[in-house]
Design a protein around this motif. Structure first.
Motif, PDB file in Angstrom:
ATOM      1  N   VAL A 106      -0.189  -4.183  -8.242  1.00  0.00           N
ATOM      2  CA  VAL A 106      -1.523  -4.601  -7.819  1.00  0.00           C
ATOM      3  C   VAL A 106      -1.779  -6.057  -8.163  1.00  0.00           C
ATOM      4  N   THR A 144     -10.291  -4.061  -3.418  1.00  0.00           N
ATOM      5  CA  THR A 144      -9.686  -5.016  -2.483  1.00  0.00           C
ATOM      6  C   THR A 144     -10.683  -5.414  -1.396  1.00  0.00           C
ATOM      7  N   SER A 193       2.371   6.417  -7.016  1.00  0.00           N
ATOM      8  CA  SER A 193       1.307   7.223  -7.624  1.00  0.00           C
ATOM      9  C   SER A 193       1.611   8.708  -7.465  1.00  0.00           C
ATOM     10  N   ILE A 239      -8.318   1.507 -11.339  1.00  0.00           N
ATOM     11  CA  ILE A 239      -6.992   2.089 -11.086  1.00  0.00           C
ATOM     12  C   ILE A 239      -6.393   2.603 -12.393  1.00  0.00           C
ATOM     13  N   MET A 246      -5.767   5.314  -4.547  1.00  0.00           N
ATOM     14  CA  MET A 246      -5.867   4.534  -3.314  1.00  0.00           C
ATOM     15  C   MET A 246      -7.323   4.184  -2.993  1.00  0.00           C
ATOM     16  N   HIS A 299     -10.452  -3.995 -11.381  1.00  0.00           N
ATOM     17  CA  HIS A 299      -9.152  -3.328 -11.195  1.00  0.00           C
ATOM     18  C   HIS A 299      -8.912  -2.246 -12.247  1.00  0.00           C
ATOM     19  N   SER A 313      -9.686   3.719  -5.183  1.00  0.00           N
ATOM     20  CA  SER A 313     -10.023   2.649  -6.117  1.00  0.00           C
ATOM     21  C   SER A 313      -9.421   1.322  -5.662  1.00  0.00           C
ATOM     22  N   TYR A 314      -8.173   1.373  -5.202  1.00  0.00           N
ATOM     23  CA  TYR A 314      -7.496   0.153  -4.754  1.00  0.00           C
ATOM     24  C   TYR A 314      -8.214  -0.456  -3.552  1.00  0.00           C
ATOM     25  N   VAL A 351       0.840  -1.204   0.000  1.00  0.00           N
ATOM     26  CA  VAL A 351       0.000   0.000   0.000  1.00  0.00           C
ATOM     27  C   VAL A 351       0.870   1.247   0.000  1.00  0.00           C
ATOM     28  N   ILE A 386       2.492   1.685  -3.471  1.00  0.00           N
ATOM     29  CA  ILE A 386       1.535   2.182  -4.464  1.00  0.00           C
ATOM     30  C   ILE A 386       1.272   3.668  -4.240  1.00  0.00           C
TER      31      ILE A 386
END
Length: 616
Positions: free
Chosen positions: A157, A381, A129, A392, A374, A389, A376-377, A122, A125
């Motif tokens: 991811v 998840t 980003s 993202i 984040m 996915h 979206s992730y 996390v 990412i």
């Protein structure tokens, strides 16, 4: 008129001409306007779309042969990176493949550090980003930064979706192929199927000359709208092609100098032709202006440039046509070495923009982009719904700096995603079950890619929807290897695209909403400065060069104003000079044309002073 071919061929005869086709009319109804934008056969649109579609299809073929998972990603990269001319394609292909080496080294370290460490993943990412969004906002890497960020974050991811023992090797290999394949296609296929930059530049000049002839005859509203849009492009695109032509070292210095001046002259000629139409000036009955313009266009269309153009006879009381005759007479004549040189109005910058580390908007943009990624992730998840996915991927593609841009392009995003998704689902239902070989499958990819490329290469008002069509279609139909009949994947990926659009829009308009209003003053001040230089300069050749710069600055002011006007009412309430800027910009467009006419320069200078006083 005597001619000289840029490639050393014999002088050419008079060629038949083909009128440049019009664009759209802003006064039409919405549906009629959209339909015209979709079908408008702009110069070079068809050939460029064919080459782009062929490149995307080639990438899909290579992906099928090598069995690259999610071959939609390299297909999207190809559509985003593909250029019109062979030299730029080669340079872009080499550049992205060099960049991926550094990206692979970064991925190798990150995967080993975050493997079986969810919290570390996390954090990685989030940091990645932020870095790529910041580079996209504050550096010259903007066209590529978002794609690189998309690939790196996407690789992290999906890292936990392959067996643990093979994870590092597979993720690194596929991340490499996502860029390596498009880059290789651009390097190999670009020189084979794309024209030279000099050829494209001469076609651009020819299109402007034909537009001039049309404006002097009986233009309809479509021609006028197309002429205004072309005029606002200035000479920037042609000069970039000229720069690539110099890198090729195919043409000698002398023809390159003539082509450079022709690019500037074509903008000045178009501005004067538009002024003549605006003021109702008519050419003589022998149509000498129109015929000469079309003859010149044919020479440029066949890789030549005219010389010793005769001085045309303008009617009495037609100052715009009289000045147009002067511009055409010296259309290709480069400035003498002793001529006055116009100083650059903008300082040269390095890799980062001058305000990269002082303007907080760059950091805020990166924070908002990271927040969208984040969110979206965490959504896909927590829902344990890996099929969405694509949200993202969408965050990297649709992030824009101002609320005006987000609002203006939101409709294009949604409509493009829905059209592309509908095509993808329809093809799965009605076409895929009947495809029994790779050739038929590739034909489907080519046809849809051609449609998406056609829209993408059209007018700026719809171009953004073209890429969204390609995005939704590729992500819906390119799953696994060969034709797919999996409706679930198409459904999930379209949901992910729409979700990513919604999340990105919500984040960017809620947190630190950046208005397009603030830059208007700077754009307008730059516009007035260039207008004053254009009017006061004495050298005719340099004046035509400044005319192109004026049109480019005018476009920046008009575009920023348009974005500000598209923002919500509560934001427009804090724009006290918005209406004033709108009026002054329309006046500046007239002054830009009148400033080229000697008898009107004094009045134009007074208008500039009045505009400056209106802003004090």
């Amino acid at each position: 008129m005597p001619t000289r071919n840029c490639y050393g061929l014999e002088p050419q005869p008079q060629w038949k001409y083909a009128m440049a086709q019009p664009a759209t009319d802003t006064g039409k109804s919405t549906l009629a306007r959209i339909w015209w934008l979709i079908r408008a056969p702009l110069p070079g649109r068809g050939s460029h779309s064919l080459r782009m579609a062929a490149a995307c299809t080639m990438v899909v073929l290579i992906g099928e042969i090598w069995q690259i998972p999610d071959v939609a990603v390299p297909a999207l990269c190809t559509m985003a990176l593909w250029q019109k001319d062979r030299t730029t394609n080669m340079l872009a292909g080499v550049a992205v493949n060099l960049l991926i080496v550094a990206i692979l080294a970064l991925l190798f370290v990150l995967i080993h550090l975050t493997l079986d460490h969810p919290f570390g993943q996390v954090v990685a990412i989030m940091l990645l980003s932020f870095c790529f969004f910041f580079l996209g906002s504050a550096s010259k890497l903007k066209p590529v930064a978002y794609l690189l960020g998309l690939i790196v974050v996407f690789a992290l991811v999906v890292a936990d979706l392959v067996p643990i023992g093979e994870i590092a090797t597979r993720v690194l290999l596929y991340a490499d192929l996502f860029i390596l394949v498009p880059g290789a296609v651009m390097i190999v296929c670009g020189p084979l199927i794309c024209p030279s930059p000099a050829t494209l530049m001469m076609r651009e000049i020819a299109a402007r000359l034909r537009l001039c002839a049309t404006l002097l005859e009986q233009p309809d509203s479509d021609h006028l709208d197309y002429a205004r849009a072309t005029l606002r492009e200035g000479a920037g695109g042609m000069l970039r092609l000229l720069k690539m032509a110099k890198l090729e070292k195919v043409l000698h210095k002398d023809p390159l100098a003539h082509l450079e001046q022709s690019a500037y002259s074509s903008v000045a000629a178009l501005a004067l032709a538009h002024a003549a139409f605006r003021d109702g000036e008519k050419q003589l009955e022998n149509m000498e202006f129109s015929q000469t313009l079309r003859d010149m266009a044919e020479i440029f269309s066949h890789n030549g440039y005219p010389q010793d153009i005769p001085h045309l006879n303008a009617p009495d009381h037609a100052p715009a046509l009289a000045q147009l005759a002067n511009v055409l007479h010296g259309f290709t004549d480069p400035p003498s070495p002793s001529a006055q040189t116009v100083p650059s109005l903008e300082p040269k910058s390095g890799f980062f923009t001058p305000d990269a580390f002082s303007n907080p908007e760059h950091v805020r943009f990166a924070v908002k982009g990271t927040a969208a990624v984040m969110i979206s992730y965490f959504i896909f998840t927590i829902l344990n719904w890996p099929g969405i996915h694509t949200c993202i991927i969408t965050c990297f593609i649709v992030a824009l700096p101002t609320v005006g841009e987000m609002t203006t392009k939101l409709r294009l995003r949604i409509s493009g995603a829905l059209v592309g998704g509908a095509i993808g689902i329809a093809s799965i239902i009605f076409v895929m079950p009947h495809l029994y070989n790779i050739a038929a499958f590739l034909l489907l990819i080519f046809v849809v890619s051609l449609f998406a490329s056609w829209v993408k290469n059209g007018d700026e008002r719809i171009a953004y929807a073209g890429f969204q069509i390609g995005l939704a279609f590729f992500l819906s139909d390119l799953k696994g290897y060969g034709p797919t009949t999996d409706m679930t994947t198409a459904r999930d990926r379209i949901i992910g695209i729409l979700l990513g659009n919604f999340i990105t829009y919500a984040v960017f308009v809620t947190f630190w909403p950046s208005s397009a209003y603030a830059p208007i003053a700077r754009h307008f001040r730059t516009l007035l400065d260039v207008l004053k230089k254009q009017i006061t300069i004495t050298d005719p050749t340099e004046q035509t060069r400044l005319a192109a710069t004026v049109q480019e600055n005018l476009f920046s002011a008009e575009r920023t104003l348009e974005l500000a006007e598209a923002e919500p009412a509560h934001m427009r309430a804090r724009m006290p000079l918005l209406h004033t800027y709108a009026i002054l910009t329309r006046q500046a467009a007239i002054v830009a044309e009148n400033g080229l006419i000697p008898s009107r320069r004094q009045a134009a200078q007074q208008h500039i002073q009045d505009m400056e006083q209106a802003l004090t």
